[in-house]
Every structure is written in structure tokens, then in C-alpha cells.
Design an enzyme around this catalytic site. Structure first.
Site, PDB file in Angstrom:
ATOM      1  N   THR A 126       0.890  -1.173   0.007  1.00 26.68           N
ATOM      2  CA  THR A 126       0.098  -0.025  -0.245  1.00 26.68           C
ATOM      3  C   THR A 126       0.130   1.219   0.505  1.00 26.68           C
ATOM      4  O   THR A 126       1.589   1.281   0.284  1.00 26.68           O
ATOM      5  CB  THR A 126      -1.090  -0.144   1.499  1.00 26.68           C
ATOM      6  OG1 THR A 126      -1.573   0.842   2.122  1.00 26.68           O
ATOM      7  CG2 THR A 126      -0.593  -0.310   2.409  1.00 26.68           C
ATOM      8  N   GLU A 128      -0.051   3.236   1.781  1.00 21.22           N
ATOM      9  CA  GLU A 128       0.407   4.325   3.067  1.00 21.22           C
ATOM     10  C   GLU A 128       1.699   3.720   3.990  1.00 21.22           C
ATOM     11  O   GLU A 128       1.717   4.876   4.397  1.00 21.22           O
ATOM     12  CB  GLU A 128      -0.850   3.407   4.097  1.00 21.22           C
ATOM     13  CG  GLU A 128      -1.166   4.099   5.041  1.00 21.22           C
ATOM     14  CD  GLU A 128      -1.077   5.152   5.503  1.00 21.22           C
ATOM     15  OE1 GLU A 128      -2.225   5.585   4.431  1.00 21.22           O
ATOM     16  OE2 GLU A 128      -1.358   5.740   6.625  1.00 21.22           O
ATOM     17  N   TYR A 151      -1.166   0.279  10.588  1.00 19.59           N
ATOM     18  CA  TYR A 151      -1.724  -0.217   9.211  1.00 19.59           C
ATOM     19  C   TYR A 151      -0.148   0.212   8.062  1.00 19.59           C
ATOM     20  O   TYR A 151      -0.006  -0.933   7.922  1.00 19.59           O
ATOM     21  CB  TYR A 151      -2.825   0.700   8.514  1.00 19.59           C
ATOM     22  CG  TYR A 151      -3.086  -0.338   7.422  1.00 19.59           C
ATOM     23  CD1 TYR A 151      -3.822  -1.504   7.219  1.00 19.59           C
ATOM     24  CD2 TYR A 151      -2.984   0.687   6.272  1.00 19.59           C
ATOM     25  CE1 TYR A 151      -3.376  -1.658   6.091  1.00 19.59           C
ATOM     26  CE2 TYR A 151      -2.665   0.533   5.076  1.00 19.59           C
ATOM     27  CZ  TYR A 151      -3.193  -1.281   4.961  1.00 19.59           C
ATOM     28  OH  TYR A 151      -3.871  -1.184   3.591  1.00 19.59           O
ATOM     29  N   LYS A 155       1.884  -3.390   7.077  1.00 15.70           N
ATOM     30  CA  LYS A 155       2.139  -3.534   5.764  1.00 15.70           C
ATOM     31  C   LYS A 155       3.669  -3.591   5.350  1.00 15.70           C
ATOM     32  O   LYS A 155       3.974  -4.104   4.563  1.00 15.70           O
ATOM     33  CB  LYS A 155       1.326  -2.325   5.029  1.00 15.70           C
ATOM     34  CG  LYS A 155      -0.543  -2.998   5.065  1.00 15.70           C
ATOM     35  CD  LYS A 155      -0.158  -3.998   4.000  1.00 15.70           C
ATOM     36  CE  LYS A 155      -2.286  -4.209   3.882  1.00 15.70           C
ATOM     37  NZ  LYS A 155      -2.346  -5.170   3.214  1.00 15.70           N
TER      38      LYS A 155
END
Ligand code: NAP
Ligand code: G4F
Length: 325
Positions: A126, A128, A151, A155
Site C-alpha cells: 500500500t 500508506e 496499519y 503492511k
């Protein structure tokens, strides 16, 4: 013989779009679901493919369920889309987020390594992971990671493990570093769907306002149906690799509100939107804008649906659903 694919996260947003694509390519599709008394099939029902998928049960936090699955199914391709994917909740449930998003991936990689190392593996990484880092406002395959949420950190562990299994064991493991992608079956807690659903309810007289957090954040929003094609293309290459997948455009939440409200004939959204600190995050990612030159060049992939088309598609779908309720 038809190729066999296992998709984790089949009941989420991306799972159904990917399954539909693979079914069109004559794959046999297995979808991993958790054990529920009443599972929610609404997203795959929405795409009309529920009867074409074979469901298998397991859980990313239960190592033996994944070992058994890989041992029994021996799929040609594994797409790991399962995750606690909501950034906002990852501060409150950091341990769960880590167990599913980090350790779950380790368990799945090991299951493949032990029982079917020839399987090709796709990991849902991601944007992010970049946090607020960029090269002059753009994130590419070369931009260093600097995650700002539990998060994003969870990841990043999975991203590096995926790469490590490629380098250590010669496995075909690829990660797609996907920027935000949305659709009419996006979860309602994510900002785009929260707005499209809210706009439909306001237009049809069922709600009076939408309560949101930071309206100034910018995201590179594409259509999930386009993005799953990139996942498939990554596993069709000669060699495994990691790729940024994005549209290359960025828009603020305010831009999204403008297009969504104007689409239903409301020129000024301000009277309908309340900023509520409850929806602000302890640490925000301010701007995401991806440079996917590598995916374009090596995979021949490019996005088809524009930002305006995406917003209107989501609002239209919610107008129809809210109207039927
Ligand atoms: P989503 O709608 O939240 O779907 C996630 C799926 O994971 C759900 O079906 C959920 O199952 C499943 N899941 C959660 N915990 C699990 C567990 N312990 N065991 C088995 N399954 C579990 O996410 P999405 O938008 O489709 O995204 C797919 C993947 O891409 C995710 O990994 C996400 O982090 C990543 N990603 C998404 C975007 C994006 O913009 N959409 C961008 C970059 C990366 P239930 O249905 O049972 O809850
Ligand atoms: O829609 P969001 O919750 O998506 P976010 O945090 O960017 O994460 C999504 O994209 C990631 C890829 O970059 C995925 F990895 C991840 O799984 C997920 O799919 O929030 C988007 C922006 C944020 O800046 C947030 O602060 O919208 C802002 N926002 C403002 N008000 C809000 C709200 N977000 C939500 N969910 N709800 C609000 O009321």
C-alpha cells in the site's frame, strides 16, 4: 487445464473485482472466508459471481488453517488481499492489525514455501507505507518508506517479507504498492463511500449532514476494477517484482465533495458537511500521488476510469441503493 487461484479477502472490495476478472479468464477461483454464523456476501452478490466461486474457510491469524489450505488446494496463484485494512482503526487495534497484516502474511508465505513453492504469490502492499515521504510531492518505486500508522507499519513488514522470500527461497512473490482505489462496493467507513452514501441520503431526504475529519488530505484515487488488472498482470510476468500502481493524479477530500454534491445538483456542500475531530487521525498522511511509470512500461497497465467518472459512478450506485431501501 484451467489455472487455479486462491484469493484471500474475497468478501472485501478488491476480492470480488479480482475474482470476476479471473473467472472471465477461465480460472477456477477459491475464495478464503472466515467462519461466520452469517457471512456477508453482498459485495460478490453485487458483481453477480457468488455461485462461481468455491469458498474455503480459514483465517489469516490461524497458521494451521493456511497450511492445510495450501497443502490441499495447491493453487497456481495466491492473491493475498485479506487485511485489517482501515487505517483509522489501526491505532485502536494495533495488535490485531499486526497479527492479520504482518504475521498472517508470514504464515501464508510459509505455507506456500512448505507445501507448494511453485505457487505465484501476490501481496497487497500500500501507498500508506510511504507516509508523508515523497520525491517532490510524488511517490514512485524509488521513494523510501516512512509509514505513519500501525496499519502502514504492519503492511511494511509484510512487504519486506514478501521480498525476502523471493530473495531467500527463489519464490515467485510480488507486491503491488497500490494507491487508494474505490468502487461502489467500497466499505462505508472509507471516506469516498462515506461521502457517496451520505450524498445519496441527503439528496433523497434521508439524512441532513455528513460528519468528516480532515478535509485537506489528498489522495490518488483510482477505480478498483482497473487496479485488480495490475495484480493479475504482475503474476503473469517472467520474473517477480514490486510495482507502484496509481493514477498519477491527486485530489483533496474537498475536491471529492465538490464533484459528488454537484452531481446531484447541489453546488455548495458546506451546509451539509460538519468537521468532527472524532474522525481525525493521530498522525495523518497528507498527500499521496503515485508515479506508476514502471507498471506502465513493464506491465502495459494504465488506469481507465477518471476521478470524475469514479465519483459519479459511486454516487449513482448509492442513489440507486438508497432509493430501493
Ligand atoms: P477490504 O474491503 O477491507 O477487504 C479486506 C478483506 O480481508 C475482508 O474481506 C475481510 O474479511 C478479510 N479479512 C480481514 N481479516 C481477516 C482474517 N483474519 N482472516 C481472513 N480474512 C480476513 O479491503 P480492500 O479494499 O478490498 O483491499 C484489499 C487489500 O488491499 C487489503 O489488504 C488492503 O490493505 C490492501 N490495499 C487496499 C487499498 C485500497 O485503496 N482499497 C490500497 C492499497 C492496499 P471479512 O469480510 O470477513 O471482514
Ligand atoms: O478513505 P480513507 O479511510 O483511506 P486511507 O486512510 O487513505 O486508506 C485507504 O487507502 C490506503 C492506500 O493508501 C489503503 F492501504 C488502506 O487499506 C485504505 O484502503 O481516508 C482517506 C483520507 C484520510 O486522509 C482521512 O484522514 O480521508 C480522510 N478523512 C477525512 N474524513 C476521512 C474522514 N477518512 C475516513 N475514513 N472517514 C472520515 O470521516
Amino acid at each position: 487445464m484451467a489455472k487455479r487461484a486462491l484469493i484471500t479477502g474475497i468478501l472485501g472490495q478488491d476480492g470480488p473485482y479480482l475474482a470476476k476478472l479471473l473467472l472471465e479468464k477461465d480460472y477456477k477461483v477459491y475464495g478464503l472466508i472466515r467462519r461466520y454464523t452469517n457471512p456477508n456476501f453482498s459485495n460478490i452478490d453485487y458483481l453477480g459471481i457468488t455461485d462461481d466461486i468455491e469458498f474455503v474457510t480459514g483465517d489469516m491469524t490461524d497458521e494451521s488453517s493456511l497450511l492445510n489450505l495450501i497443502k490441499n488446494l495447491r493453487p497456481d496463484e495466491v492473491y493475498n488481499l485479506a487485511a485489517q485494512s482501515f487505517v483509522g482503526v489501526s491505532w485502536e487495534q494495533a495488535k490485531l492489525t499486526t497479527e492479520v497484516n504482518s504475521l498472517g502474511v508470514l504464515y501464508l508465505l510459509d505455507a506456500i514455501r512448505f507445501f507448494h513453492p511453485k505457487a505465484k504469490f501476490y501481496q497487497a502492499s500500500t501507498s500508506e507505507m510511504f507516509g508523508n515521504n515523497s520525491d517532490g510531492g510524488v511517490q514512485s518505486d524509488e521513494t523510501p518508506f516512512q509509514p505513519r500508522s500501525p496499519y502502514g507499519i504492519s503492511k511494511l513488514y509484510a512487504h519486506w517479507m514478501t521480498r525476502n522470500y523471493r530473495e531467500s527461497y527463489g519464490m515467485f512473490t510480488s507486491s503491488g504498492i497500490l494507491f487508494n482505489h474505490e468502487s461502489p462496493i467500497r466499505g462505508k467507513e472509507f471516506v469516498t463511500r462515506k461521502i457517496s452514501d451520505g450524498v445519496a441520503k441527503i439528496k433523497l431526504g434521508k439524512e441532513k449532514e455528513i460528519r468528516l475529519g480532515n478535509l485537506d488530505a489528498s489522495r490518488d484515487w483510482g477505480f478498483a476494477g482497473d487496479f485488480v488488472e495490475a495484480m493479475w498482470l504482475m503474476l503473469q510476468q517472467e520474473e517477480p517484482d514490486d510495482y507502484v500502481v496509481a493514477t498519477g493524479e491527486t485530489h483533496t477530500i474537498k475536491d471529492y465533495l465538490d464533484v459528488a454534491f454537484k452531481h446531484v445538483g447541489i453546488d455548495d456542500w458546506k451546509p451539509y458537511v460538519t468537521v468532527d475531530p472524532m474522525f481525525k487521525r493521530p498522525a495523518e498522511v497528507d498527500l499521496l500521488k503515485g508515479d506508476c511509470s514502471k507498471a506502465k512500461e513493464k506491465l502495459g497497465w494504465k488506469p481507465k476510469v477518471s476521478f470524475d467518472e469514479l465519483v459519479k459512478m459511486m454516487v449513482d450506485a448509492d442513489l440507486e441503493r438508497v432509493g430501493e431501501e
